[in-house]
Design a protein around this motif. Sequence first.
Motif, PDB file in Angstrom:
ATOM      1  N   LYS A   1     -35.481  81.626   4.867  1.00 11.04           N
ATOM      2  CA  LYS A   1     -35.637  82.749   3.941  1.00 11.04           C
ATOM      3  C   LYS A   1     -34.655  82.637   2.777  1.00 11.04           C
ATOM      4  O   LYS A   1     -35.048  82.391   1.633  1.00 11.04           O
ATOM      5  N   GLN A   2     -33.367  82.792   3.037  1.00 13.19           N
ATOM      6  CA  GLN A   2     -32.416  82.884   1.938  1.00 13.19           C
ATOM      7  C   GLN A   2     -32.285  81.575   1.159  1.00 13.19           C
ATOM      8  O   GLN A   2     -32.402  81.573  -0.073  1.00 13.19           O
ATOM      9  N   CYS A   3     -32.025  80.470   1.858  1.00 12.40           N
ATOM     10  CA  CYS A   3     -31.824  79.203   1.132  1.00 12.40           C
ATOM     11  C   CYS A   3     -33.068  78.787   0.348  1.00 12.40           C
ATOM     12  O   CYS A   3     -32.981  78.361  -0.810  1.00 12.40           O
TER      13      CYS A   3
ATOM     14  N   SER B   1     -22.077  96.150  -2.235  1.00 13.53           N
ATOM     15  CA  SER B   1     -22.881  95.753  -1.080  1.00 13.53           C
ATOM     16  C   SER B   1     -24.366  95.934  -1.351  1.00 13.53           C
ATOM     17  O   SER B   1     -24.772  96.594  -2.308  1.00 13.53           O
ATOM     18  N   CYS B   2     -25.182  95.343  -0.461  1.00 15.64           N
ATOM     19  CA  CYS B   2     -26.623  95.392  -0.613  1.00 15.64           C
ATOM     20  C   CYS B   2     -27.283  95.279   0.758  1.00 15.64           C
ATOM     21  O   CYS B   2     -26.921  94.397   1.549  1.00 15.64           O
ATOM     22  N   LYS B   3     -28.233  96.159   1.056  1.00 12.55           N
ATOM     23  CA  LYS B   3     -28.963  96.109   2.329  1.00 12.55           C
ATOM     24  C   LYS B   3     -30.165  95.188   2.174  1.00 12.55           C
ATOM     25  O   LYS B   3     -31.055  95.451   1.369  1.00 12.55           O
ATOM     26  N   ILE B   4     -30.158  94.113   2.925  1.00 10.51           N
ATOM     27  CA  ILE B   4     -31.269  93.164   2.907  1.00 10.51           C
ATOM     28  C   ILE B   4     -31.690  92.910   4.351  1.00 10.51           C
ATOM     29  O   ILE B   4     -30.927  92.343   5.134  1.00 10.51           O
ATOM     30  N   GLU B   5     -32.887  93.331   4.697  1.00 12.91           N
ATOM     31  CA  GLU B   5     -33.368  93.181   6.067  1.00 12.91           C
ATOM     32  C   GLU B   5     -33.934  91.781   6.291  1.00 12.91           C
ATOM     33  O   GLU B   5     -34.386  91.115   5.360  1.00 12.91           O
ATOM     34  N   ASN B   6     -33.930  91.378   7.552  1.00  2.68           N
ATOM     35  CA  ASN B   6     -34.396  90.044   7.923  1.00  2.68           C
ATOM     36  C   ASN B   6     -35.887  90.082   8.286  1.00  2.68           C
ATOM     37  O   ASN B   6     -36.285  89.680   9.371  1.00  2.68           O
ATOM     38  N   TYR B   7     -36.694  90.569   7.372  1.00  3.33           N
ATOM     39  CA  TYR B   7     -38.122  90.701   7.635  1.00  3.33           C
ATOM     40  C   TYR B   7     -38.810  89.339   7.600  1.00  3.33           C
ATOM     41  O   TYR B   7     -38.349  88.410   6.939  1.00  3.33           O
ATOM     42  N   PRO B   8     -39.945  89.197   8.283  1.00  2.00           N
ATOM     43  CA  PRO B   8     -40.632  87.897   8.361  1.00  2.00           C
ATOM     44  C   PRO B   8     -41.213  87.430   7.035  1.00  2.00           C
ATOM     45  O   PRO B   8     -41.463  88.210   6.113  1.00  2.00           O
ATOM     46  N   LEU B   9     -41.472  86.133   6.994  1.00  2.00           N
ATOM     47  CA  LEU B   9     -42.119  85.508   5.838  1.00  2.00           C
ATOM     48  C   LEU B   9     -43.631  85.721   5.913  1.00  2.00           C
ATOM     49  O   LEU B   9     -44.259  85.364   6.918  1.00  2.00           O
ATOM     50  N   PRO B  10     -44.236  86.272   4.881  1.00  2.00           N
ATOM     51  CA  PRO B  10     -45.685  86.511   4.919  1.00  2.00           C
ATOM     52  C   PRO B  10     -46.503  85.246   5.163  1.00  2.00           C
ATOM     53  O   PRO B  10     -47.513  85.274   5.863  1.00  2.00           O
ATOM     54  N   ASP B  11     -46.065  84.128   4.592  1.00  2.00           N
ATOM     55  CA  ASP B  11     -46.834  82.886   4.702  1.00  2.00           C
ATOM     56  C   ASP B  11     -46.926  82.380   6.142  1.00  2.00           C
ATOM     57  O   ASP B  11     -47.810  81.573   6.461  1.00  2.00           O
ATOM     58  N   MET B  12     -46.016  82.827   7.007  1.00  2.00           N
ATOM     59  CA  MET B  12     -46.019  82.357   8.393  1.00  2.00           C
ATOM     60  C   MET B  12     -47.095  83.041   9.228  1.00  2.00           C
ATOM     61  O   MET B  12     -47.410  82.589  10.330  1.00  2.00           O
ATOM     62  N   PHE B  13     -47.644  84.144   8.716  1.00  2.00           N
ATOM     63  CA  PHE B  13     -48.542  84.946   9.535  1.00  2.00           C
ATOM     64  C   PHE B  13     -49.880  85.144   8.829  1.00  2.00           C
ATOM     65  O   PHE B  13     -50.071  86.115   8.107  1.00  2.00           O
TER      66      PHE B  13
ATOM     67  N   CYS C   1     -28.736  98.077  15.354  1.00  2.00           N
ATOM     68  CA  CYS C   1     -29.393  96.923  14.725  1.00  2.00           C
ATOM     69  C   CYS C   1     -30.882  96.911  15.056  1.00  2.00           C
ATOM     70  O   CYS C   1     -31.305  97.417  16.085  1.00  2.00           O
ATOM     71  N   LEU C   2     -31.665  96.311  14.173  1.00  2.00           N
ATOM     72  CA  LEU C   2     -33.095  96.136  14.397  1.00  2.00           C
ATOM     73  C   LEU C   2     -33.377  94.668  14.713  1.00  2.00           C
ATOM     74  O   LEU C   2     -32.990  93.783  13.939  1.00  2.00           O
ATOM     75  N   PRO C   3     -34.043  94.372  15.829  1.00  2.00           N
ATOM     76  CA  PRO C   3     -34.319  92.971  16.178  1.00  2.00           C
ATOM     77  C   PRO C   3     -35.406  92.370  15.310  1.00  2.00           C
ATOM     78  O   PRO C   3     -36.398  93.031  14.977  1.00  2.00           O
ATOM     79  N   ASN C   4     -35.250  91.106  14.953  1.00  5.89           N
ATOM     80  CA  ASN C   4     -36.237  90.409  14.134  1.00  5.89           C
ATOM     81  C   ASN C   4     -37.605  90.418  14.783  1.00  5.89           C
ATOM     82  O   ASN C   4     -38.639  90.533  14.107  1.00  5.89           O
TER      83      ASN C   4
ATOM     84  N   ALA D   1     -47.383  94.089   5.950  1.00 10.96           N
ATOM     85  CA  ALA D   1     -47.854  93.645   4.636  1.00 10.96           C
ATOM     86  C   ALA D   1     -47.388  94.577   3.531  1.00 10.96           C
ATOM     87  O   ALA D   1     -47.104  94.135   2.409  1.00 10.96           O
ATOM     88  N   GLU D   2     -47.248  95.855   3.846  1.00  9.50           N
ATOM     89  CA  GLU D   2     -46.902  96.847   2.835  1.00  9.50           C
ATOM     90  C   GLU D   2     -45.404  96.950   2.579  1.00  9.50           C
ATOM     91  O   GLU D   2     -44.967  97.061   1.423  1.00  9.50           O
ATOM     92  N   LYS D   3     -44.574  96.867   3.637  1.00 10.96           N
ATOM     93  CA  LYS D   3     -43.149  97.148   3.431  1.00 10.96           C
ATOM     94  C   LYS D   3     -42.169  96.338   4.263  1.00 10.96           C
ATOM     95  O   LYS D   3     -40.991  96.307   3.941  1.00 10.96           O
ATOM     96  N   TYR D   4     -42.596  95.668   5.314  1.00  7.05           N
ATOM     97  CA  TYR D   4     -41.654  94.984   6.194  1.00  7.05           C
ATOM     98  C   TYR D   4     -41.747  93.467   6.078  1.00  7.05           C
ATOM     99  O   TYR D   4     -41.780  92.763   7.084  1.00  7.05           O
ATOM    100  N   ASN D   5     -41.779  92.931   4.875  1.00  8.68           N
ATOM    101  CA  ASN D   5     -41.906  91.482   4.699  1.00  8.68           C
ATOM    102  C   ASN D   5     -40.812  90.934   3.780  1.00  8.68           C
ATOM    103  O   ASN D   5     -40.211  91.673   2.996  1.00  8.68           O
ATOM    104  N   TRP D   6     -40.580  89.627   3.875  1.00  5.31           N
ATOM    105  CA  TRP D   6     -39.483  88.993   3.152  1.00  5.31           C
ATOM    106  C   TRP D   6     -39.673  88.995   1.641  1.00  5.31           C
ATOM    107  O   TRP D   6     -38.704  89.001   0.886  1.00  5.31           O
ATOM    108  N   ASP D   7     -40.902  88.997   1.153  1.00  6.81           N
ATOM    109  CA  ASP D   7     -41.123  88.990  -0.295  1.00  6.81           C
ATOM    110  C   ASP D   7     -40.397  90.158  -0.966  1.00  6.81           C
ATOM    111  O   ASP D   7     -39.865  90.019  -2.078  1.00  6.81           O
TER     112      ASP D   7
END
Length: 387
Positions: free
Chosen positions: A35-37, A178-190, A296-299, A366-372
């Motif tokens: 994701k990040q790199c 600071s900045c809140k950035i969640e570890n949401y999944p990559l859309p392309d993987m699903f 914490c929220l699990p991936n 697709a609407e709000k919990y994705n890495w994009d």
Amino acid sequence: MEKLQLGYVKGYDIMTKICVLTTVHHAYDGRIYHKQCKSLKNAGYDVTLLAPKPDREIANDDIKLVPIEKPKKEWKRFLRAFTVFQMAKKTNADLYHFHDPELLPVGVLLRIFTKKPVIFDVHEHYPNAIMSKKYLKKWIKHPVRLVYELIEKISLPILSGVIYTTEEVGERYQRYTSCKIENYPLPDMFPPIKSGSKEEDYILYLGGITPIRGIEELVVGFAHAVKLKPEAKLVFVGSFESTAFEKKIHELVFENGLKDKVLFKGKVPYEKIEEHLAKASIGIIPYLPVPNHLVCLPNKLFEYMAAGVAVIASDFPHYRKVVESSNSGLMINPERPQSIAKAILTLLEDPEQVRVLGESGKGAFAEKYNWDIEEKKLLAFYKKLLK
């Protein structure tokens, strides 16, 4: 145009250099690498990753990997700080981004000696996590927690910024940049769910297999459920915390007559988890209410949703907020196997409900919990610090 704004130093024709550091996580960790790199590289940055040497290297990503020898004992990670500092400094980066709490001294040294921006990426509530560490004796946990909190308190004013997940974890960092950035999944993987790909009786547990994640309670709960639904199977995809715990769980499986009902697939590369998620109809998160789990929220919660898998999750406030708002699953008391069994049976006996919950969760992903969405926050935070 965005690449020119973000990835290049104004007034120069060279790319902005980023050095990402971890001594704990796998080199191709989902959050750090995939994701990040990759997001940073795609935005035009020149990315170097310092991480433990992997068994195999991914080619053609144009992300330079500098391998670090990973100590066999966890406490020895702290002794490698100066070596890691030297390795990072040699990259001559324009910004440093580190992911482990034991690298706080490294981050401070980099900030002092390079004068470049340094980001601390907080994956969990570390003081709470310390209290759950099995390798620490009970009597030493409180002193270690106090020492960590002191180091963090001294370090944070020197560093340039903090990235964190969840509001609960972020409460500690509001006074800093600071900045809140969640570890949401990559859309392309699903990809879209294929008709007939889901197996109705396939229950998946994804992630590390440890006592505090409620594995014993899950096995016992599943044993109760399988008496009424003998066709059900429980599949674990992840590695055991220790050989001792692995032996204990296998004995529990045998004692409950589940040898052919419970399968262990081991750990798989991040990019391969979708293969297992594509088959599963139900995904379970039976985490026990230890302090770190409560903030914490699990991936895997979002990975289940991304794959259209109906969720069974521990009834913690922040889990419930996601699951109920997305209508993606059921809540359980993870300390009571009977509660786990009841939720499993409720879904196994109603395939239509499973389908509806899975589709609803995928829609919320697709609407709000994705890495994009989170990627935009990451790039904006970098742009802010690099100014």
